[in-house]
Design an enzyme around this catalytic site. Sequence first.
Site, short mmCIF file in Angstrom:
data_model
loop_
_atom_site.label_atom_id
_atom_site.label_comp_id
_atom_site.label_asym_id
_atom_site.label_seq_id
_atom_site.Cartn_x
_atom_site.Cartn_y
_atom_site.Cartn_z
N ARG A 244 0.86 -1.19 0.00
CA ARG A 244 0.00 0.00 0.00
C ARG A 244 0.89 1.23 0.00
O ARG A 244 2.00 1.20 0.55
CB ARG A 244 -0.84 0.07 1.28
CG ARG A 244 -2.15 -0.66 1.24
CD ARG A 244 -3.17 0.01 0.29
NE ARG A 244 -4.42 -0.70 0.28
CZ ARG A 244 -4.74 -1.71 -0.54
NH1 ARG A 244 -3.87 -2.15 -1.42
NH2 ARG A 244 -5.94 -2.28 -0.49
N GLU A 273 -1.75 8.11 -4.08
CA GLU A 273 -2.12 7.71 -5.43
C GLU A 273 -3.56 8.12 -5.74
O GLU A 273 -4.37 8.22 -4.81
CB GLU A 273 -1.94 6.19 -5.61
CG GLU A 273 -2.86 5.33 -4.76
CD GLU A 273 -2.57 3.84 -4.90
OE1 GLU A 273 -1.41 3.42 -4.72
OE2 GLU A 273 -3.53 3.09 -5.17
N HIS A 291 -1.32 0.44 -9.59
CA HIS A 291 -2.07 -0.37 -8.61
C HIS A 291 -2.88 -1.46 -9.33
O HIS A 291 -4.11 -1.51 -9.22
CB HIS A 291 -2.99 0.53 -7.76
CG HIS A 291 -3.41 -0.12 -6.47
ND1 HIS A 291 -3.69 0.59 -5.33
CD2 HIS A 291 -3.63 -1.42 -6.14
CE1 HIS A 291 -4.06 -0.24 -4.36
NE2 HIS A 291 -4.02 -1.48 -4.84
C1 DGY Z 1 -6.44 -5.14 -2.75
O1 DGY Z 1 -7.32 -5.99 -2.99
O2 DGY Z 1 -6.14 -4.81 -1.61
C2 DGY Z 1 -5.81 -4.51 -3.94
O3 DGY Z 1 -4.69 -3.78 -3.58
C3 DGY Z 1 -6.82 -3.64 -4.65
O4 DGY Z 1 -7.12 -2.56 -3.80
#
Ligand code: DGY
Length: 327
Positions: A244, A273, A291
Site C-alpha cells: 500500500r 495515489e 495499482h
Molecule cells: C487489494 O485488494 O487490496 C488490492 O490492492 C486492490 O485494492
Amino acid sequence: MNTNTQKPKILVARAIFPEALAKLEETFEVRSNQADVIFTPEQLQKELAGVVGALVAGSERIDAAALANATDLKVVANISVGYNNFDIPAITAAGVMATNTPDVLTDTTADFGFALLMATARRMTESEHWVRAGHWDKWSIVNNPLGMDLHHSTVGIIGMGRIGQGIAKRALGFGMQVIYHNRSRLSDVDEKACGAKYVSKEELLRTADHVVLVLPYTPENHHTIGAKEIALMKPTATLINIARGGIVDDAALAKALQQKTIFAAGLDVFEGEPSVHPELLKCSNVVLAPHIASATEKTRRAMVDLAIENVVAALSGKKPPSLINSI
Ligand code: DGY
C-alpha cells in the site's frame, strides 16, 4: 398479505462489470456509479443514506462521518482484500458488517509481484524506453542495460500472509533463498512449504538482494521503509512495493534511487495515489504500475462476485463469507 414489493436499496460506489450489476438488480434497487467518478466525502455520506448495503473500494473512506446518515446500512463490502479505507471501530460502533475479498486474488497478486520484481531487476521498462528512443545501435557487452540476477539471490519478504507466501513459493522455483519478516512467525509447516527463514527486519534489509513488501497498511506500518531502512539495504538491492502507499516514504525512496543508494525499485502503490511523487517520475531506475496487482479480468470478476456474495449473505441474515468485524 405483504404488499410491500419494494426491493432493498443498495449502493455500488464504483463501476463494476455490467453482468454483475444486472445480477444485483434482480434482487436490489441499485444506486450505481458506472461513470466511475469517485464520490467526494460529502457525496459518499449522501449516497449511503437510505441504503441497506454498499459495495465500495479503496477510494471510499468508510468512517463515522461517512456513516453519519447511514442509519439503514447493514453491510459495507470492500472490493479489495486490503481494508485500510475502513475505520473498523467506527463501522462496528454503527452496527454495520464489514467485509473484504481475500483468497480470490492471492495468486494473481503474487504473479504480479514476481513480474514486477523481474521487470525491476532486469530493467525491462527502462530497456524498452531505450529501444523506442532509438538508442539501440549495437549489441554491447558492457553498454547494454545491465541488471541484477534473481536466480540464486536472496529475496526478503516483509509481510508473510497469503500473498507473501505465494511470492516465496514462486521464488523457490527460481532457486532463490527466501527470508521473511512478519508480525508473527509462520508455523514450521508453512515455513517449510515456502522454504522461508524468519529474520529480523534489520537483518532482512541488510542481507536481501531483493526486498518485497506485502504487509497491510496500518498506522503502525506507516513508513515501514524510510531513509533509515533504505540506508541498511545493499547498493545492489531492489525494493518492490505491492502493499500500500504509505508503507514506503516515497520522497526518501526517490532520493535513494537518484543517488543510487539502492539499485532500483518496482512500485504498484504510492502515497497519495493516483498521484505519483514527482521525483519518482524523474528516476529511470524505477518501474511504475497503476495499482494493478490484482488486475486480471478473471480475478477482478471474482472479487466483485465475492463482494456481492458478502452483501447477499449479510442481508439474508447469514454470516458473510469474509466478515472482518464481529457484529
Ligand atoms: C487489494 O485488494 O487490496 C488490492 O490492492 C486492490 O485494492
